[in-house]
Structures are given as C-alpha cells and as structure tokens.
Design an enzyme around this catalytic site. Sequence first.
Site, PDB file in Angstrom:
ATOM      1  N   ASP A  31      -6.677  38.663  41.412  1.00  0.00           N
ATOM      2  CA  ASP A  31      -5.365  38.323  41.967  1.00  0.00           C
ATOM      3  C   ASP A  31      -4.774  37.177  41.165  1.00  0.00           C
ATOM      4  O   ASP A  31      -5.043  36.002  41.420  1.00  0.00           O
ATOM      5  CB  ASP A  31      -5.470  37.933  43.442  1.00  0.00           C
ATOM      6  CG  ASP A  31      -4.106  37.791  44.102  1.00  0.00           C
ATOM      7  OD1 ASP A  31      -3.103  37.596  43.379  1.00  0.00           O
ATOM      8  OD2 ASP A  31      -4.030  37.871  45.341  1.00  0.00           O
ATOM      9  N   HIS A  72      -0.611  30.876  43.283  1.00  0.00           N
ATOM     10  CA  HIS A  72      -1.852  30.183  43.561  1.00  0.00           C
ATOM     11  C   HIS A  72      -2.311  29.270  42.414  1.00  0.00           C
ATOM     12  O   HIS A  72      -3.394  28.703  42.483  1.00  0.00           O
ATOM     13  CB  HIS A  72      -2.933  31.198  43.895  1.00  0.00           C
ATOM     14  CG  HIS A  72      -2.506  32.177  44.946  1.00  0.00           C
ATOM     15  ND1 HIS A  72      -2.251  31.804  46.247  1.00  0.00           N
ATOM     16  CD2 HIS A  72      -2.237  33.508  44.879  1.00  0.00           C
ATOM     17  CE1 HIS A  72      -1.872  32.870  46.938  1.00  0.00           C
ATOM     18  NE2 HIS A  72      -1.850  33.907  46.130  1.00  0.00           N
ATOM     19  N   ILE A 104      -0.811  27.451  46.754  1.00  0.00           N
ATOM     20  CA  ILE A 104      -1.578  27.652  47.973  1.00  0.00           C
ATOM     21  C   ILE A 104      -2.797  28.533  47.695  1.00  0.00           C
ATOM     22  O   ILE A 104      -2.855  29.230  46.679  1.00  0.00           O
ATOM     23  CB  ILE A 104      -0.718  28.287  49.084  1.00  0.00           C
ATOM     24  CG1 ILE A 104      -0.237  29.685  48.676  1.00  0.00           C
ATOM     25  CG2 ILE A 104       0.469  27.386  49.416  1.00  0.00           C
ATOM     26  CD1 ILE A 104       0.529  30.430  49.768  1.00  0.00           C
ATOM     27  N   GLY A 107      -4.490  34.148  50.564  1.00  0.00           N
ATOM     28  CA  GLY A 107      -4.829  34.543  51.923  1.00  0.00           C
ATOM     29  C   GLY A 107      -6.133  35.308  51.979  1.00  0.00           C
ATOM     30  O   GLY A 107      -6.940  35.130  52.898  1.00  0.00           O
TER      31      GLY A 107
END
Length: 277
Positions: A182, A187, A202, A205
């Site tokens: 990912d 991120h 961040i 998830g």
Amino acid sequence: MPIDPAVAVGAELPELKFAWSHSDVLLYHLALGATELRYVYEQGLQVLPTFGVVAPRFHETAPPAVSFPGIDIDLARVLHGTQEITVHAPIPAEGEAVLRTRIVDVWDKGKAAVIVQESTAVTPDGASLYTTRSSIFARGEGGFGGERGPSGKVEVPSREPDAVIETPTLPQQAYLYRLCGDRNPLHADPSFAQRAGFDQPILHGLCTYGVVCKAVIDAVLDGPQQVLSFGAKFAGVVFPGETLTTRVWRDGAQLVLTTTAADRPVLADAVLRLTED
C-alpha cells in the site's frame, strides 16, 4: 460524472492471480509490530487471518488508483471505510490463488459516496480460501440520488469489558507497512496528507486493523486458527507512535471490540467471530 451506479454496481473486476511466500508473511507480521516467534520465524509459522486482505497486492509498488467501471475518483478524496475477512480454511504460509472481485453496492451519503467491493480468493484446486468485503468512503462524491445504505451499527454490551488491551504503535510503522503493498502517499508524504486534510501522514487503516486483530488473538484467544472472521469500521485516524486501546466483550461465539487512540474512536462496529473448534 465520477460515479455512475448503473455501471458500477454488479461490475466484475479482472481476476487477479497472486502468490505469497514465507517472507511475505514474515514482513507483514513485522510491519504490524510482531515480535513473537510464531509470527516471525518460518518454522511453525502461524499466519494472521488479516494477511489475506493484503496478500493479493502485496508486491505492488505504485500508489493505488480508484478507477473501476463507472467510478473514477481522486485518491486524495478517498478513505478506507470498512473491512471484513472471513477465512474458509487456515491461510497457509505460502501458496497461490486467484482473486475474484465485484462491486456489490454504491451508496449515497449526501456529501460522500461509499463503494462496496466483495472478493473471494480461490486456490488452484478450486477451493475458496477466504472472502473479503470492504468499502471506501469518497468525500465530495455523493448527491447522485442513490440509497444511503445500512448503518452497520454494532451494539456494545452495557457492562465493563472482559479485556482492555494497550498496544503501542511505532513512529516508523507507516513506513514499514507501506512495504506490504500500500504505497498511498497519504501515509508518507506530508504535502499529500495536507492536501487530503491531515496535518501529517496517518497510519494505514489496514495496519491498525491487523495490529488490533493480532492484539486480541494474543490476549484472549489460543491462536489465529480460532478466528472465523473479523470486520470493523474505520472510525478515525491513528498517527504513527500513538497507543491503541482496545476493549473486548465476549458475546457468545464472537467478540465485540472498540479501539481508541488518545481517546479518539479508531475502530468501531468491530466484531471478531470465532470458529466452532
């Protein structure tokens, strides 16, 4: 028009053939912060069920594109909404499979759209290995007149939790997890994160999802083989280095979970269902 539900709903995406090795599983576990021998050594390696979510695209290095039949959305507008995996058999430490995916729903939340996909991984001999169901939340893409869809609300028992688990994340955790396929710049890239509305990059998830699943397995179960399914709603963001607090309630053959970070909701409507063994 970025979303055309008449085209999108029911569309089948191209089949994806993929394979994975012990090294992929070990890297995934390390990216979740695992240190236990059963997760980080190929002898007797136990595979966390959440690995199935990332296995099909584990070796991708390009940022994901939100482009499907009837759907074309700017990546900066997109957040992961929900994720669930149901395992039909224990995921082996190495193997190959074919992923078959279709778009099952597109919901109109007014200011946003929710796109729901369902995928099944099938082994070369035709056996279903696991099924995933996920949704993405596309900000600013609603208002096309579609149905709002179900709430998916899970009631938390009105008593003290049976377990409270504190799980620190690493400051570099998002950089590690990016190696699991990912490469969304949200991120890693501060300027992209700001364009998406965040002060800093961040944590993925799905990294939080895997960290919490592992934490619950280690704290209250005998091992990954006890997990039949795990589903959760991504209720808020985690910044790398924060500590996750997961509260667990036993409710028959399932565990109901909530996870927070610095008192902010992170995972909600989370249920881990247990096998009958």
